[in-house]
Scaffold this motif. Sequence first.
Motif, mmCIF file in Angstrom:
data_model
loop_
_atom_site.group_PDB
_atom_site.id
_atom_site.type_symbol
_atom_site.label_atom_id
_atom_site.label_comp_id
_atom_site.label_asym_id
_atom_site.label_seq_id
_atom_site.Cartn_x
_atom_site.Cartn_y
_atom_site.Cartn_z
ATOM 1 N N THR A 117 4.629 -12.319 -12.258
ATOM 2 C CA THR A 117 4.375 -11.102 -11.488
ATOM 3 C C THR A 117 4.650 -11.300 -10.001
ATOM 4 O O THR A 117 5.190 -10.401 -9.358
ATOM 5 N N ALA A 118 4.294 -12.448 -9.457
ATOM 6 C CA ALA A 118 4.539 -12.678 -8.026
ATOM 7 C C ALA A 118 6.032 -12.686 -7.730
ATOM 8 O O ALA A 118 6.482 -12.124 -6.719
ATOM 9 N N GLU A 119 6.814 -13.294 -8.596
ATOM 10 C CA GLU A 119 8.268 -13.318 -8.410
ATOM 11 C C GLU A 119 8.855 -11.922 -8.549
ATOM 12 O O GLU A 119 9.747 -11.528 -7.793
ATOM 13 N N LEU A 120 8.342 -11.139 -9.487
ATOM 14 C CA LEU A 120 8.782 -9.766 -9.660
ATOM 15 C C LEU A 120 8.498 -8.962 -8.390
ATOM 16 O O LEU A 120 9.365 -8.241 -7.899
ATOM 17 N N GLU A 121 7.291 -9.110 -7.833
ATOM 18 C CA GLU A 121 6.939 -8.408 -6.605
ATOM 19 C C GLU A 121 7.883 -8.793 -5.471
ATOM 20 O O GLU A 121 8.391 -7.924 -4.749
ATOM 21 N N ARG A 148 2.490 -1.528 -17.644
ATOM 22 C CA ARG A 148 2.018 -1.632 -16.259
ATOM 23 C C ARG A 148 3.148 -1.157 -15.357
ATOM 24 O O ARG A 148 4.304 -1.140 -15.754
ATOM 25 N N LEU A 149 2.790 -0.791 -14.141
ATOM 26 C CA LEU A 149 3.787 -0.296 -13.210
ATOM 27 C C LEU A 149 3.559 -0.954 -11.863
ATOM 28 O O LEU A 149 2.423 -0.990 -11.369
ATOM 29 N N PHE A 150 4.615 -1.511 -11.284
ATOM 30 C CA PHE A 150 4.552 -2.030 -9.918
ATOM 31 C C PHE A 150 5.404 -1.123 -9.059
ATOM 32 O O PHE A 150 6.587 -0.935 -9.296
ATOM 33 N N TRP A 151 4.771 -0.527 -8.049
ATOM 34 C CA TRP A 151 5.449 0.408 -7.149
ATOM 35 C C TRP A 151 5.353 -0.177 -5.754
ATOM 36 O O TRP A 151 4.258 -0.442 -5.251
ATOM 37 N N THR A 152 6.495 -0.403 -5.121
ATOM 38 C CA THR A 152 6.516 -0.914 -3.763
ATOM 39 C C THR A 152 7.301 0.042 -2.874
ATOM 40 O O THR A 152 8.219 0.727 -3.336
ATOM 41 N N ALA A 153 6.902 0.107 -1.623
ATOM 42 C CA ALA A 153 7.584 0.963 -0.646
ATOM 43 C C ALA A 153 7.452 0.321 0.724
ATOM 44 O O ALA A 153 6.499 -0.419 0.993
ATOM 45 N N HIS A 154 8.419 0.613 1.562
ATOM 46 C CA HIS A 154 8.363 0.074 2.914
ATOM 47 C C HIS A 154 7.217 0.739 3.675
ATOM 48 O O HIS A 154 6.929 1.920 3.491
#
Length: 170
Positions: A117-121, A148-154
Amino acid sequence: TIAGLASRLESTRDTANVVIAEAVGEVPLGPIQRWFFETCTIQPAHFNQGVWLDGHGRWILEAMQAALRHVVAAHDAFRYRYSKVAGNWRQECIAGPGTLAVRVVDWRGVAPREQETAELERAEQAAIDLGQGPLTRVVIVQTEARDRLFWTAHHLVVDGVSWRILLEDL
């Protein structure tokens, strides 16, 4: 007072002629954005926020992807692009619905301790491009137990308050 202003309002029922124009073109940087570019000079694209959402089972992938794209299309900030021109940062709102990268990772059959998960992030956050976009990315992770869903944004387009709004919209 509000009461004083209310007495000066005029009522209208003509909403047929209301036109909401799409925001397009250069947008002045806000004070926090100017501060950001003045202080975050090394790898400014790597100042992101991310959230994990856990499902209670399986999602209908097409429906989730459509819902995410709808949320991103509804918020102009996801259409912002940033460029440095003559030493000054510039913010522009591009035309169209905005872009959202959604990918699906199948970790069914992968032991939880082996799920990176850390590498995915890190990979998703590193893929954000201030000049070309998108400024937000989503990964739907399928595990044995649930989606599960990982959502990232600036951070230029989201903060703690806007995350609550986006998640409520979703």
